[in-house]
Structures are given as C-alpha cells and as structure tokens.
Scaffold this motif. Structure first.
Motif, PDB file in Angstrom:
ATOM      1  N   THR A 215      -5.897  -7.645   1.115  1.00  0.00           N
ATOM      2  CA  THR A 215      -4.643  -6.759   0.653  1.00  0.00           C
ATOM      3  C   THR A 215      -4.842  -5.379   0.377  1.00  0.00           C
ATOM      4  OG1 THR A 215      -3.310  -9.020  -0.055  1.00  0.00           O
ATOM      5  CG2 THR A 215      -2.346  -6.779  -0.578  1.00  0.00           C
ATOM      6  N   TYR A 219      -3.917  -1.940   2.640  1.00  0.00           N
ATOM      7  CA  TYR A 219      -2.974  -1.116   2.000  1.00  0.00           C
ATOM      8  C   TYR A 219      -3.730   0.496   2.223  1.00  0.00           C
ATOM      9  CZ  TYR A 219      -0.983   2.117  -1.293  1.00  0.00           C
ATOM     10  OH  TYR A 219      -0.440   3.153  -2.351  1.00  0.00           O
ATOM     11  N   ASN A 220      -5.009   0.373   1.710  1.00  0.00           N
ATOM     12  CA  ASN A 220      -5.862   1.718   1.967  1.00  0.00           C
ATOM     13  C   ASN A 220      -5.747   2.249   3.265  1.00  0.00           C
ATOM     14  OD1 ASN A 220      -6.130   1.604  -0.964  1.00  0.00           O
ATOM     15  ND2 ASN A 220      -8.120   1.067  -1.027  1.00  0.00           N
ATOM     16  N   ALA A 223      -2.462   3.720   3.626  1.00  0.00           N
ATOM     17  CA  ALA A 223      -1.775   4.573   2.594  1.00  0.00           C
ATOM     18  C   ALA A 223      -2.415   6.031   2.559  1.00  0.00           C
ATOM     19  CB  ALA A 223      -1.890   3.809   1.140  1.00  0.00           C
ATOM     20  N   TYR A 254      -2.460  -6.124 -10.759  1.00  0.00           N
ATOM     21  CA  TYR A 254      -1.792  -5.172  -9.740  1.00  0.00           C
ATOM     22  C   TYR A 254      -0.701  -4.081 -10.601  1.00  0.00           C
ATOM     23  CZ  TYR A 254       2.175  -8.557  -9.553  1.00  0.00           C
ATOM     24  OH  TYR A 254       3.137  -9.265  -9.632  1.00  0.00           O
ATOM     25  N   THR A 258      -0.729  -0.083  -9.758  1.00  0.00           N
ATOM     26  CA  THR A 258       0.505   0.557  -9.307  1.00  0.00           C
ATOM     27  C   THR A 258       1.310   1.543  -9.993  1.00  0.00           C
ATOM     28  OG1 THR A 258       1.845  -1.412  -9.850  1.00  0.00           O
ATOM     29  CG2 THR A 258       1.185  -1.326  -7.596  1.00  0.00           C
ATOM     30  N   PRO A 276       4.772   4.364  -0.439  1.00  0.00           N
ATOM     31  CA  PRO A 276       3.569   3.245  -0.223  1.00  0.00           C
ATOM     32  C   PRO A 276       3.330   2.552  -1.481  1.00  0.00           C
ATOM     33  CG  PRO A 276       3.027   5.424  -0.136  1.00  0.00           C
ATOM     34  CD  PRO A 276       4.229   5.473  -0.107  1.00  0.00           C
ATOM     35  N   LEU A 280       3.059  -1.452  -2.065  1.00  0.00           N
ATOM     36  CA  LEU A 280       2.078  -2.278  -2.780  1.00  0.00           C
ATOM     37  C   LEU A 280       2.375  -3.146  -3.671  1.00  0.00           C
ATOM     38  CD1 LEU A 280      -1.158  -2.615  -2.931  1.00  0.00           C
ATOM     39  CD2 LEU A 280      -1.036  -0.653  -4.480  1.00  0.00           C
ATOM     40  N   SER A 284       1.781  -7.000  -3.225  1.00  0.00           N
ATOM     41  CA  SER A 284       0.925  -7.966  -4.382  1.00  0.00           C
ATOM     42  C   SER A 284       1.548  -8.842  -5.052  1.00  0.00           C
ATOM     43  CB  SER A 284       0.388  -6.961  -5.438  1.00  0.00           C
ATOM     44  OG  SER A 284      -0.415  -5.786  -4.622  1.00  0.00           O
TER      45      SER A 284
END
Length: 389
Positions: A215, A219-220, A223, A254, A258, A276, A280, A284
């Motif tokens: 995940t 995301y990276n 993002a 997480y 975040t 974003p 996330l 998550s």
C-alpha cells in the motif's frame, strides 16, 4: 542386609535413561531457537499438510509438499523481512547523520553538554566498525553461512518429522503412560490453541506487513514527493507488528504518518497536497487496518487465551529470550494456562477427567439427557446436530 540385584539393575537402567534425557535436553537448550521455530513452522504448515489429505497422498509426500509450498517460503520471507528492517534502520541513521556535525551542532544549540567528545567517540567507533568489517576473513564468512545452513536444515528436518510422526508419537506416549487420561485431555486442550495462536496471529502479522508495504509503495508511486511515505518497508513491517495489538495497534503506525504528511502539506502552502494524504488515510484504514483484522483475525486467531496476556507475552518474550521469544513465551503462556485449567485440579483432587463435578453451564443436552462436557470437549468438539429419525 541382602543385596537386591533386580532393584540395582532397575536403578542402573534408570540412571542410563536419565543420562540420555539429560543429553537430549542439553542439545535442545543449545538449539532452543531452532526447536522453537520448528514448533511454530509445524503449526504454520499443518493446515496445508492436512488439506493435502483429500488427494489421498502418502504422509511423507504431503509433509514434503507442505514444506516446499509454504514452509520454506515462509522462512525465507521472515529472513527477508528482518534484512529489510535492518537496512531501513541503517538508512534512517544515514539520513539523519547522527554522527555528523549538523546533528552535533543541533544538540549544542539546545545546550545539552559537550558534544565534541561525543562526536570523536562516535567517529572512532565508526572507524573501528569499518576496520572490523574489512578484517572479516573468508573463513569467518563461510562459518556464518555454514552455521545458518545447518540451522535451516535442522529446522526443516524437525518440522518434517513432526508432520509425519508427531501425532503418532504423542498417541503412543498417551497410550503407554497416561492411565488417568488427564494428559490426553491436556493435549486436546493445548493443541488447537497453539495452532490458532501461532498460525493465526503470526500469519496475521506477515499478511498485514505485506499489505502495508504494498500500500505504501503504491501510494508513493502516485503521490507527489513532498508527501511521500518515508521508509515504506519499515513502516509496513511496523504495521504488521502493530497488528498484535487489537484495534489500536496498526493505527499507531499510519495515523502519525498521515499526520506528519498533512503537516508537511500545510507548511508548504499547497493545500492540494492534502488530497493524496487524505486518500492515504482512507486506504490505510480500510486496506491495511480493517480488512486483515476483520477477515483474518476473526477466522484464524485463538479465542481461549486472554488477548492482553498474549500481547504481553509477545512484547516480553523477545526482551527476555531474544528474537525467538516472540514464539517461545506465547507457547509457555498457553501451556501454563491450560495446565492450570486441566492439570492442577487433577493434581489437587486426584479425580480423573470426566469424574469431577461440572458447573451448570457446562452441561449440554444430548438426546434429551443432560451430559457434562469437559473444557477441552467444549473447545474442540464440533457442534452436534440431531439426525432426523
């Protein structure tokens, strides 16, 4: 006094047996980590071993397939995870450069002591570390590799024979030495709880870790760099370990991440970066937290051992015994709890299983007649259904 030759022979045989058992115990203590990992791997691959029975395969072939399909890949995954965490920790030290002048100047500004000496000590330690790494001989490296290979071989062999002959060996012991039946009841109480705890919770850790790493990497990939997740492998591994704490464990990973990313977006002045970060947070919460915890823990986690005590054993075990304590102390906890529940009443009263007084809530109706059930029967016996006349 007349010399009792039969008694002397029996005493000699007893001393020989005790000596043999002492040697076995000494070897087991020397390889305690391998033995503990073998028990964990046995309970991890046993469901695969039993599921292959539907194909009418021999026990030895089923044991080999279970190890090849699941056991060895699981061991390699554990080793890979440990290596990744170690590399990520090293990367953190390099990024923050704890031995560099910037770090020292920062600490000096807050006025906490003389850090020139600290810097020289750290630099000397790093130099010595570098020299020690350069000085490692080829024979030393071969020794480490050979030791790891031998331990892996012992692990696989022990697990293989536990799958093939473990149940028959336990049955032989119970038939020969358990006249009262209390040890049989103890085994029937301990075995399913060990299976559910070791297989369920540990598999939940690795599944959550894999999902977390995937995940964070996904995301990276999409993002912006300003709000990218730092060290995704390490954070994914921490999410897996956090899954040992019900409800809040994964959130401790997480949610702070975040929050930091949202703060970075706010400081940068580009509020569009909060989009974003919000995605996330939602992903998550659903993919990393809710789905593994709901669908995996609910089906394969043990429900007899107290969750709080199990959590303490996972935390204290590695501190007391090292890394293998993560598996050893939960095993000891389950053995102690069931010994208190099954063995202690027998030791105090001498009553065999099935003869001790049962509580009203322990009664079940079978064919219209109330019948007391033992604790192990209530936990391991499937629900009976009345057959139609």
């Amino acid at each position: 006094m007349e010399f009792d030759r039969p008694f002397a022979r029996r005493a000699g045989v007893g001393v020989l047996v005790l000596a043999l058992f002492a040697v076995v115990a000494y070897v087991a203590v020397r390889f305690i980590a391998v033995v503990v990992f073998s028990v964990f791997l046995y309970y991890a691959v046993r469901p695969i071993f039993r599921s292959l029975e539907r194909f009418a395969l021999p026990r030895r072939l089923r044991a080999g397939l279970a190890l090849v399909l699941f056991g060895v890949p699981l061991v390699l995954l554990v080793g890979y995870t440990i290596a990744i965490v170690a590399l990520e920790a090293q990367s953190i030290l390099e990024v923050y450069d704890v031995h560099g002048p910037a770090f020292v100047e920062t600490l000096e500004r807050v006025g906490v002591g003389d850090f020139e000496e600290l810097q020289s000590i750290l630099s000397g330690a790093i130099s010595q570390s570098s020299l020690s790494v350069i000085g490692v001989s080829v024979l030393g490296a071969l020794g480490v590799l050979s030791s790891a290979f031998v331990q892996l071989l012992i692990l696989v062999v022990l697990t293989y024979y536990m799958l093939v002959d473990g149940s028959r060996f336990v049955s032989w012991l119970l038939e020969r030495f358990d006249d009262s039946g209390v040890m049989g009841e103890y085994v029937r109480a301990v075995d399913p709880e060990l299976s559910m705890t070791l297989f369920g919770n540990i598999v939940n850790v690795f599944v959550t870790a894999i999902v977390g790493v995937a995940t964070f990497y996904a995301y990276n990939f999409f993002a912006p760099a300003a709000v990218a997740v730092p060290f995704p492998e390490l954070l994914g591994a921490l999410a897996g370990v956090g899954s040992l704490i019900p409800v809040v464990g994964i959130k401790l990973v997480y949610l702070p991440v975040t929050a930091v990313l949202a703060a970075n977006a706010w400081i940068s002045g580009d509020l569009s970066l909060l989009v974003p970060v919000g995605i996330l947070l939602v992903v998550s919460a659903v993919v990393v937290d809710f789905i593994p915890d709901f669908f995996i823990r609910a089906h394969i986690s043990g429900d007899q051992t107290h969750t709080g005590m199990l959590l303490v054993s996972y935390v204290v075990g590695p501190v007391v015994f090292g890394f293998y304590g993560l598996f050893l102390l939960p095993i000891v906890l389950i053995l102690v709890i069931n010994a208190t529940y099954v063995l202690v009443p027998y030791a105090l009263s001498g009553e065999e299983p099935g003869t001790r007084q049962a509580r009203l809530r322990e009664y079940a109706t079978r064919g219209g007649e109330p019948t007391a059930e033992t604790p192990s029967e209530r936990r391991s016996k499937p629900v009976e259904r009345k057959s139609e006349p």
